[in-house]
Design a protein around this motif. Structure first.
Motif, PDB file in Angstrom:
ATOM      1  N   TYR A   1       0.827  -1.224   0.000  1.00 25.75           N
ATOM      2  CA  TYR A   1       0.000   0.000   0.000  1.00 25.75           C
ATOM      3  C   TYR A   1       0.856   1.266   0.000  1.00 25.75           C
ATOM      4  N   ARG A   2       2.040   1.174  -0.576  1.00 24.37           N
ATOM      5  CA  ARG A   2       2.964   2.307  -0.537  1.00 24.37           C
ATOM      6  C   ARG A   2       3.571   2.506  -1.918  1.00 24.37           C
TER       7      ARG A   2
ATOM      8  N   ARG B   1       0.735   6.745   0.602  1.00 30.53           N
ATOM      9  CA  ARG B   1       0.378   5.575   1.426  1.00 30.53           C
ATOM     10  C   ARG B   1      -1.138   5.404   1.380  1.00 30.53           C
TER      11      ARG B   1
ATOM     12  N   ALA C   1      -4.718   3.521   2.368  1.00 32.25           N
ATOM     13  CA  ALA C   1      -5.347   2.738   3.443  1.00 32.25           C
ATOM     14  C   ALA C   1      -5.475   1.287   2.964  1.00 32.25           C
ATOM     15  N   LYS C   2      -5.530   0.358   3.939  1.00 33.58           N
ATOM     16  CA  LYS C   2      -5.587  -1.053   3.528  1.00 33.58           C
ATOM     17  C   LYS C   2      -6.987  -1.474   3.072  1.00 33.58           C
TER      18      LYS C   2
ATOM     19  N   GLU D   1      -5.718   2.884  11.215  1.00 36.65           N
ATOM     20  CA  GLU D   1      -4.396   2.267  11.106  1.00 36.65           C
ATOM     21  C   GLU D   1      -3.458   3.158  10.281  1.00 36.65           C
ATOM     22  N   LEU D   2      -3.977   3.689   9.187  1.00 36.71           N
ATOM     23  CA  LEU D   2      -3.154   4.513   8.299  1.00 36.71           C
ATOM     24  C   LEU D   2      -2.583   5.735   9.024  1.00 36.71           C
TER      25      LEU D   2
ATOM     26  N   GLY E   1      -1.250  10.439   2.838  1.00 33.98           N
ATOM     27  CA  GLY E   1      -2.193   9.330   3.036  1.00 33.98           C
ATOM     28  C   GLY E   1      -3.358   9.503   2.078  1.00 33.98           C
TER      29      GLY E   1
ATOM     30  N   THR F   1      -7.212   7.776   1.048  1.00 33.44           N
ATOM     31  CA  THR F   1      -8.272   6.778   1.167  1.00 33.44           C
ATOM     32  C   THR F   1      -9.456   7.255   0.338  1.00 33.44           C
TER      33      THR F   1
END
Ligand code: SF4
Length: 418
Positions: free
Chosen positions: A62-63, A72, A74-75, A315-316, A388, A390
């Protein structure tokens, strides 16, 4: 012939449970898509909405780094299965009824790109009349009507069934699950206390299944109601405060004696749980453990896709980030909640609805929380930067890819590996 707006949900003469059963048994109601078109539609969707770049970033933990910019992801982000299913059914419906006018009673999901594609396929969206209500007057009995992922209200269901339209129902099963709980409240003559936004499409549909309902927006409102239950208060004040968020004739002194909890599936999960717990404790204090079941009902109806995206966001942001970009329709509730999580952490965060929001000259068009859309200059810090990203449950990966491309293009012409 012009057709009038259906009657409001609360005065629908239909028993919602019987109505849904009648629909399921009807030859003009389709709730499972159209098998014969699935393969072709899968291929169309893959081409239109998936992204090789995003797949690659997923595979690289995820990077993705290029020059001084590190992205990055989010998962868990983007299209949830309920949204994918709704879009798939809409595409299948277009193939099944190639010569018919198709209507969607609202945006099928809160994503501008997807809705533009559907419009380009000749699917029309129901607009609003001068009174602000949906105007169904142009929908003819021979037209095909699609209900979006958020569902349809009882009165809308009744209207299209009685008009004889063919109906393609894309309501997410997680939303129907909430309706089943509200059905139970109704059968037991409990009031449904719904954690949601009273004017959100999904909550409008959910509340239409209830005999009595009260919509609370957040824990603060729920605490106010809990105090009323325990200590009493001025009923007129209550009615005024919740005038738009209660069923007609709501009497807080009677209608809060037996309550069941329901939720808009995209609200913050932790808050829904806290509200359910608060009301359970409140009813326990008022009626005691022996009588609790006669006064309180709650079942977990939180959608796990919303939950996963919220968890992935937490988490991120655990690791240091310089800035956060949250992608999703400006009217998307689950996207707004992701934005809230970033802001609570004190992270500079920008809610955008697509790639066009990333503009040359280090400008970004975005919607600050609870404010109007605005443009901010110099949003991307100089030097090495960790961003980040998402996206809400209605956002295709293709949109995320294009946003990433434009961010890189702010610094230097992109040399992305695809
Ligand atoms: S967010 Fe959840 S409830 Fe909403 S469409 Fe997706 S899976 Fe369904």
């Amino acid at each position: 012939m012009a057709h009038s707006q259906p009657s409001s949900p609360e005065i629908s003469p239909q028993d919602p449970r019987a109505l849904r059963k009648a629909l399921r048994g009807s030859a003009t109601y389709f709730a499972k898509g159209f098998e014969e078109h699935k393969d072709q539609v899968q291929s169309d969707l893959q081409t239109t909405y998936k992204s090789p770049l995003v797949e690659q970033i997923r595979a690289q933990s995820y990077r993705y780094q290029q020059g001084e910019i590190t992205i990055r992801l989010a998962k868990a982000f983007g299209f949830c299965w309920g949204v994918e299913r709704a879009v798939e059914y809409a595409y299948e419906a277009r193939r099944r009824f190639p010569d018919r006018q198709l209507w969607i009673t609202n945006e099928i999901i809160h994503n501008p790109l997807v809705n533009q594609h559907l419009e380009a396929m000749g699917i029309r969206f129901v607009g609003k009349g001068p009174d602000g209500k949906k105007d169904f007057s142009q929908i003819q009995p021979q037209d095909v009507v699609l209900w979006p992922a958020f569902g349809a209200s009882v009165s809308e269901m009744e209207f299209f069934r009685s008009q004889g339209n063919e109906i393609v129902d894309t309501t997410c099963p997680w939303v129907s699950r909430v309706w089943n709980q509200v059905d139970k409240h109704r059968a037991a003559q409990f009031t449904s206390v719904i954690h949601g936004k009273y004017n959100h499409e999904e909550t409008l549909a959910t509340s239409s299944f209830a005999q009595k309902y009260l919509v609370v927006l957040n824990l603060e409102e729920a605490e106010w109601v809990a105090r009323y239950i325990l200590e009493g208060g001025d009923a007129a004040d209550f009615q005024q405060r919740f005038s738009k968020a209660t069923s007609p004739g709501f009497d807080p002194d009677q209608d809060l004696e037996r309550i069941g909890i329901a939720n808009q599936t995209t609200m913050l999960e932790g808050e829904t749980r806290a509200i359910a717990k608060l009301f359970e404790t409140t009813m326990l204090r008022k009626y005691g453990p022996q009588q609790l079941d006669d006064h309180f009902m709650s079942f977990n109806t939180i959608c796990n896709a919303t939950q996963e995206r919220q968890d992935a966001m937490f988490e991120l942001i655990e690791d240091p980030l310089d800035v956060m970009v949250v992608i999703g329709g400006f009217n998307s509730s689950n996207t707004t909640h992701l934005q809230e999580i970033a802001l609570e952490k004190g992270l500079p965060s920008f809610h955008i609805d697509g790639p066009d929001c990333i503009q040359p000259g280090n400008r970004i068009r975005h919607k600050p929380l609870h404010q109007d859309i605005t443009v901010t200059e110099g949003w991307l810090p100089n030097g090495p930067v960790q961003i980040g990203i998402t996206s809400g449950a209605s956002t295709p990966d293709r949109v995320v890819e294009e946003v990433i491309r434009r961010i890189f293009a702010l610094r230097e012409p992109s040399e992305l590996p695809f």
